[in-house]
Design an enzyme around this catalytic site. Structure first.
Site, PDB file in Angstrom:
ATOM      1  N   GLY A  11      -0.715  21.871  13.817  1.00  0.00           N
ATOM      2  CA  GLY A  11      -1.941  21.190  13.371  1.00  0.00           C
ATOM      3  C   GLY A  11      -2.455  21.869  12.108  1.00  0.00           C
ATOM      4  O   GLY A  11      -2.428  23.088  12.006  1.00  0.00           O
ATOM      5  N   ARG A  74       4.312  19.023  14.130  1.00  0.00           N
ATOM      6  CA  ARG A  74       4.428  19.840  15.346  1.00  0.00           C
ATOM      7  C   ARG A  74       5.879  19.799  15.824  1.00  0.00           C
ATOM      8  O   ARG A  74       6.416  18.724  16.084  1.00  0.00           O
ATOM      9  CB  ARG A  74       3.512  19.291  16.440  1.00  0.00           C
ATOM     10  CG  ARG A  74       2.023  19.488  16.144  1.00  0.00           C
ATOM     11  CD  ARG A  74       1.210  19.193  17.396  1.00  0.00           C
ATOM     12  NE  ARG A  74      -0.218  19.150  17.117  1.00  0.00           N
ATOM     13  CZ  ARG A  74      -1.012  20.218  17.075  1.00  0.00           C
ATOM     14  NH1 ARG A  74      -0.501  21.420  17.272  1.00  0.00           N
ATOM     15  NH2 ARG A  74      -2.305  20.087  16.837  1.00  0.00           N
ATOM     16  N   ASN A 112      -0.016  29.481  17.375  1.00  0.00           N
ATOM     17  CA  ASN A 112       0.694  30.101  18.479  1.00  0.00           C
ATOM     18  C   ASN A 112       2.167  29.668  18.625  1.00  0.00           C
ATOM     19  O   ASN A 112       3.072  30.508  18.579  1.00  0.00           O
ATOM     20  CB  ASN A 112      -0.100  29.780  19.751  1.00  0.00           C
ATOM     21  CG  ASN A 112       0.357  30.566  20.919  1.00  0.00           C
ATOM     22  OD1 ASN A 112       0.526  31.763  20.826  1.00  0.00           O
ATOM     23  ND2 ASN A 112       0.608  29.882  22.006  1.00  0.00           N
ATOM     24  N   GLY A 113       2.397  28.361  18.749  1.00  0.00           N
ATOM     25  CA  GLY A 113       3.767  27.861  18.934  1.00  0.00           C
ATOM     26  C   GLY A 113       4.633  28.168  17.721  1.00  0.00           C
ATOM     27  O   GLY A 113       5.789  28.590  17.851  1.00  0.00           O
ATOM     28  N   ILE A 135      -7.499  26.523  13.640  1.00  0.00           N
ATOM     29  CA  ILE A 135      -8.961  26.426  13.805  1.00  0.00           C
ATOM     30  C   ILE A 135      -9.367  26.997  15.162  1.00  0.00           C
ATOM     31  O   ILE A 135     -10.498  27.395  15.345  1.00  0.00           O
ATOM     32  CB  ILE A 135      -9.479  24.970  13.660  1.00  0.00           C
ATOM     33  CG1 ILE A 135      -8.932  24.057  14.764  1.00  0.00           C
ATOM     34  CG2 ILE A 135      -9.184  24.411  12.278  1.00  0.00           C
ATOM     35  CD1 ILE A 135      -9.697  22.738  14.898  1.00  0.00           C
ATOM     36  N   ASP A 136      -8.432  27.035  16.115  1.00  0.00           N
ATOM     37  CA  ASP A 136      -8.779  27.431  17.491  1.00  0.00           C
ATOM     38  C   ASP A 136      -9.049  28.932  17.661  1.00  0.00           C
ATOM     39  O   ASP A 136      -9.621  29.347  18.660  1.00  0.00           O
ATOM     40  CB  ASP A 136      -7.651  27.030  18.453  1.00  0.00           C
ATOM     41  CG  ASP A 136      -7.525  25.533  18.596  1.00  0.00           C
ATOM     42  OD1 ASP A 136      -8.523  24.828  18.396  1.00  0.00           O
ATOM     43  OD2 ASP A 136      -6.407  25.059  18.907  1.00  0.00           O
ATOM     44  N   MET A 178     -13.472  20.691  19.288  1.00  0.00           N
ATOM     45  CA  MET A 178     -12.032  20.912  19.492  1.00  0.00           C
ATOM     46  C   MET A 178     -11.726  22.219  20.223  1.00  0.00           C
ATOM     47  O   MET A 178     -12.451  23.203  20.068  1.00  0.00           O
ATOM     48  CB  MET A 178     -11.294  20.869  18.161  1.00  0.00           C
ATOM     49  CG  MET A 178     -10.850  19.466  17.789  1.00  0.00           C
ATOM     50  SD  MET A 178      -9.741  19.472  16.380  1.00  0.00           S
ATOM     51  CE  MET A 178      -9.126  17.786  16.484  1.00  0.00           C
ATOM     52  N   GLN A 283     -13.198  18.339  12.082  1.00  0.00           N
ATOM     53  CA  GLN A 283     -13.261  19.805  12.197  1.00  0.00           C
ATOM     54  C   GLN A 283     -12.089  20.508  11.509  1.00  0.00           C
ATOM     55  O   GLN A 283     -12.119  21.709  11.286  1.00  0.00           O
ATOM     56  CB  GLN A 283     -13.312  20.209  13.682  1.00  0.00           C
ATOM     57  CG  GLN A 283     -14.624  19.815  14.339  1.00  0.00           C
ATOM     58  CD  GLN A 283     -14.534  19.804  15.848  1.00  0.00           C
ATOM     59  OE1 GLN A 283     -14.838  20.791  16.497  1.00  0.00           O
ATOM     60  NE2 GLN A 283     -14.099  18.702  16.425  1.00  0.00           N
TER      61      GLN A 283
END
Ligand code: F6P
Length: 358
Positions: A11, A74, A112-113, A135-136, A178, A283
């Site tokens: 993302g 992705r 992460n992935g 963003i997470d 999100m 976002q």
């Protein structure tokens, strides 16, 4: 001559271009001659040999531009060892492209992935440097990822806008933010926007506690209440289900998203008027905020420094306000969750913010 490959994976977020610009500026400052290869749409470009050679000018004027000039996609880590629809061995194909271009290093901007795949390629013998995007803010090993603060700004703006209309109409408003697995954006934007209730995946809520918190506000004479709810917020009942049942339930939701479910429950409890706002992908859009521009520039410079030092297999991170690096293998496969014991959660509770857990 240094030949560097670069890709943006997963993302997107606001500061991908700013980070690539930082890397490239750092490289041109470190080496006499540099060749940059940008792979298109993340790992896909590396797999299928879709790339373009970029010049220093291509990275000019992109500090403030959101999105990614390379495009992203992705490519789930769990499918990396599985052949594609045409039987292509993805890992071999990526290694072949790297070797064909005689790269000295591959720079991966990803969450992460994507960093798990970066680690896999590093273990396969490629020189890889990871840069922590998302963003997470859930990448393990870094205090902050780039993109996070920009997303917090946008989510906070959304809550700020809701505040004025909520005050006029005396309603309950839910802003869904999100974060499917982690609640960092919701937690920060919720506090920054003065939300009364914050619901995040890491702290399962009891709807009765949420309604009690609303009652308490009403008793204090407050005309409106605002809930900041993460997309992955989960009730105590659902969290207590066995994993298989929980997954099945979440795969077939009765509502468009959790905010609508909570809205229905609040209405059913007290007959209050409830409205839901979902800022969604806004976002991830627009320009990076100044904080992210600084962080990205610093991260980019660090990546160039690592390449110059020949220190590969590293993930650039922020630790106690210092930009440093850790082995990719140390971070791979771990998520950085909010802990209910984190001081920020305790501080928020001291301010009277309810998390629906008690
Ligand atoms: O990983 C970033 C993120 O924006 C999450 O916060 C969100 O849950 C997810 O991506 C949305 O993914 P997509 O853009 O694939 O709908």
């Amino acid at each position: 001559m240094k030949r560097i490959g670069m890709l943006t994976s997963g993302g997107d977020c606001q500061a991908l271009n700013a980070t690539m610009r930082g890397v490239v500026k750092g490289l041109y400052g470190s080496f006499k001659e540099v060749e940059i290869y940008g792979f298109l749409e993340g790992y896909k470009g590396l797999m299928y040999g879709n790339y373009k050679q970029l010049k220093a000018e291509d990275f000019s004027g992109i500090l403030t531009r959101g999105g990614t000039i390379l495009g992203s996609s992705r490519q789930p880590f769990k499918l990396m060892r599985e052949p594609d629809a045409n039987g292509l061995d993805k890992v071999k194909a990526m290694k072949d492209t790297y070797k064909k271009l005689k790269l000295d290093c591959l720079v991966v901007l990803g969450g992460n992935g994507s960093q798990k795949t970066a680690n896999l390629l590093s273990e396969e013998g490629l020189n890889v440097i990871g840069l922590p995007k998302t963003i997470d803010n859930d990448l393990w090993g870094t205090d902050m990822t780039f993109g996070f603060q920009s997303a917090v700004d946008i989510a906070t703006d959304a809550i700020d806008c809701i505040h004025t209309t909520a005050a006029s109409h005396g309603r309950v408003f839910i802003v869904e933010i999100m974060g499917h697995k982690v609640g960092w954006i919701t937690l920060h934007a919720g506090i920054a926007g003065g939300a009364d209730i914050i619901l995040i995946p890491e702290i399962p809520y009891d709807i009765k506690n949420v309604c009690k918190a609303l009652d308490r506000r009403a008793k204090q004479g407050k005309k409106f209440s605002i809930l900041a709810v993460a997309e992955g917020a989960i009730s105590k009942e659902v969290a207590a289900l066995p994993k298989k049942e929980r997954k099945a339930l979440l795969a077939n939701p009765k509502h468009p998203s959790v905010a609508y479910e909570i809205a229905e429950q609040i209405k059913a409890y007290g007959g209050q008027e409830v409205r839901v706002t979902v800022p969604g992908h806004t976002q991830r859009g627009g320009s990076p905020c100044p904080f992210d521009r600084v962080l990205s520039s610093r991260f980019g410079a660090k990546a160039a420094e690592l390449i110059k030092a020949g220190k590969f297999g590293e993930l650039v991170v922020l630790k106690n306000n210092e930009v440093t690096s850790i082995p990719l293998s140390e971070s791979a496969g771990k998520l950085k969750y909010v802990s209910p014991d984190d001081s920020i959660v305790q501080n928020a509770k001291m301010l009277g913010i309810s998390f629906g857990d008690e």
